[in-house]
Design a protein around this motif. Structure first.
Motif, short mmCIF file in Angstrom:
data_model
loop_
_atom_site.label_atom_id
_atom_site.label_comp_id
_atom_site.label_asym_id
_atom_site.label_seq_id
_atom_site.Cartn_x
_atom_site.Cartn_y
_atom_site.Cartn_z
N GLY A 45 -4.65 2.69 -0.92
CA GLY A 45 -3.81 1.54 -1.26
C GLY A 45 -4.12 0.33 -0.38
N THR A 46 -4.41 0.61 0.89
CA THR A 46 -4.72 -0.48 1.83
C THR A 46 -6.00 -1.21 1.44
OG1 THR A 46 -3.64 0.81 3.57
CG2 THR A 46 -4.96 -1.08 4.28
N LEU A 50 -0.58 1.06 -9.58
CA LEU A 50 -0.66 -0.34 -9.12
C LEU A 50 0.27 -1.25 -9.92
CD1 LEU A 50 -4.49 -1.01 -8.57
CD2 LEU A 50 -2.69 -1.18 -6.84
N PHE A 89 2.39 1.60 -3.49
CA PHE A 89 1.36 2.21 -4.35
C PHE A 89 1.34 3.73 -4.15
CE2 PHE A 89 -2.96 4.02 -4.18
CZ PHE A 89 -3.28 4.00 -5.52
N SER A 90 1.38 4.15 -2.90
CA SER A 90 1.35 5.59 -2.60
C SER A 90 2.58 6.30 -3.17
CB SER A 90 1.27 5.81 -1.09
OG SER A 90 1.43 7.18 -0.78
N VAL A 143 -4.19 5.63 -11.10
CA VAL A 143 -4.32 4.64 -10.02
C VAL A 143 -3.92 3.27 -10.56
CG1 VAL A 143 -6.00 3.39 -8.59
CG2 VAL A 143 -6.02 5.89 -8.63
N CYS A 178 -4.94 -3.41 -1.51
CA CYS A 178 -4.00 -4.48 -1.13
C CYS A 178 -4.68 -5.49 -0.22
CB CYS A 178 -2.75 -3.89 -0.49
SG CYS A 178 -1.78 -2.94 -1.67
N ALA A 202 4.08 -0.19 -8.94
CA ALA A 202 4.49 -0.09 -7.52
C ALA A 202 5.58 -1.09 -7.14
CB ALA A 202 3.27 -0.27 -6.62
N GLU A 245 0.84 -1.22 0.00
CA GLU A 245 0.00 0.00 0.00
C GLU A 245 0.87 1.25 0.00
OE1 GLU A 245 0.49 -1.92 2.80
OE2 GLU A 245 1.68 -0.27 3.60
N GLN A 256 -3.29 8.48 0.41
CA GLN A 256 -2.97 7.52 -0.66
C GLN A 256 -2.74 6.12 -0.09
OE1 GLN A 256 -1.04 10.61 -3.89
NE2 GLN A 256 0.34 9.26 -2.82
N CYS A 257 -2.07 6.08 1.08
CA CYS A 257 -1.82 4.78 1.71
C CYS A 257 -3.14 4.12 2.09
CB CYS A 257 -0.95 4.95 2.95
SG CYS A 257 0.75 5.33 2.55
#
Ligand SMILES: [Zn+2]
Length: 345
Positions: A268-269, A310, A247-248, A306, A272, A313, A244, A264-265
């Motif tokens: 991402g969470t 992904l 990703f951020s 986005v 993920c 990342a 995550e 963003q995290c």
């Protein structure tokens, strides 16, 4: 393992910085590193407190968390030769104080004025203009003085962002476990559980954080500090930073106007957690309850970015094995996870 020796959390603790330093045995000059806006809000209080405890003080105002700024901070620290450096502010001010003090061989005290991410207590820094977009290990603060009456007055978006950074531990720990199984990477149960507990406690206290109550803000600050401590115990950002975070970081590099790190995290969470086959709805519902972003639109970034973030990342930090695997997600898989979790339409 470096851990803070004293942690003060509560209303109106900023005026206690001076006597805390006395108690810790410091007596020489103190260099305060802070930002311009923050200085007006909290710098004066800290300075008065230091002067009240008979410290000779110097102040360095920083503009950004660039390598040049850190070099300037290091120069200034060597010139002033303080007994201790005090970083007052949000992410960048603390980061500059943290890295500058380490390079100059001095300790530092963290006085966070916002609860937007776990860098306020961690031994890690993230800098603009370095060869890598992610954080790396510097040193932990000797003490943390977190005045919740100041933090409560910060924009709510920063508090929501902090929640995103804490809930990220839900997938970060899963990635760490995975890397332990697949790559035989060191895994520390205690550090992992501490990080996980922070995310659990913050989820449980969503309502009181959302209404910015004393106990809600205190809970969030304690969670962020515990995350920092978990990284100190682990000696790595592993318990707090998994796919995550990758990703951020990836989104920050791709988006013309990235959202906040924790925001963003958080998003991402959600994605993920889906990839891990975990309860991604729990994360989404929590972020919605907290009033944080859960979609690309709410992050203010393009859906395509986005998906691109992904798929790229995994390449940001190849040595960090996560659920994204070694070759990353395919375009189709990335679009699918983002769509199913409602991040993109
Ligand atoms: Zn983070």
């Amino acid at each position: 393992m470096q851990l803070p020796r004293e942690v003060l959390i509560g209303r109106n603790v900023a005026p206690l910085v001076g006597q805390t330093l006395v108690r810790l045995g410091f007596h020489g000059p103190v260099l305060m590193i802070t930002g311009e806006k923050v200085n007006a809000i909290a710098g004066g209080v800290v300075l008065d407190s230091l002067k009240g405890a008979n410290f000779r003080t110097e102040t360095l105002i920083v503009q950004s968390s660039t390598t040049e700024q850190v070099e300037e901070a290091e120069r200034r620290i060597r010139q002033v030769a303080p007994d201790i450096v005090v970083g007052v502010g949000g992410g960048k001010d603390i980061d500059v104080a943290k890295l500058g003090s380490m390079k100059a061989g001095k300790g530092f005290v963290s006085v966070p004025t916002a609860a937007s991410h776990d860098g306020i207590a961690s031994p890690l820094v993230s800098m603009k203009g370095l060869d890598r977009p992610y954080s790396y290990v510097a040193h932990a603060p000797i003490a943390i003085v977190a005045d919740t009456s100041i933090i409560m007055k910060s924009p709510y978006q920063l508090i929501a962002s902090g929640c995103g950074d804490v809930v990220a531990k839900y997938t970060a720990v899963r990635d760490w476990k995975l890397a332990h199984r697949i790559k035989n990477e060191y895994y520390g149960d205690y550090a992992a559980e501490l990080a996980l507990m922070s995310s659990r406690v913050v989820i449980k206290n969503a309502a009181s954080i959302r209404t910015v109550t004393d106990s809600g803000v205190r809970t969030l600050v304690e969670a962020l500090i515990s995350c920092g401590v978990s990284m100190s115990i682990a000696g790595t950002s592993r318990p707090c930073s998994g796919a995550e975070h990758l990703f951020s970081h990836s989104l920050t590099m791709l988006a013309p106007k990235p959202a906040l790190h924790g925001e963003q995290c958080g998003v991402g969470t959600i994605m993920c957690a889906y990839l891990h086959g975990a309860n991604w709805q729990l994360i989404r519902d929590f972020l919605q309850r907290i009033g944080g972003p859960t979609t690309a639109i709410e992050l203010g970034v393009d859906s395509d970015l986005v998906v691109k973030a992904l798929t790229t990342a995994h390449s940001i930090r190849p040595e960090r094995y996560t659920i994204l695997g070694e070759s990353g997600l395919t375009q189709e898989a990335a679009a699918k996870v983002a769509t199913i979790t409602g991040v993109i339409e």
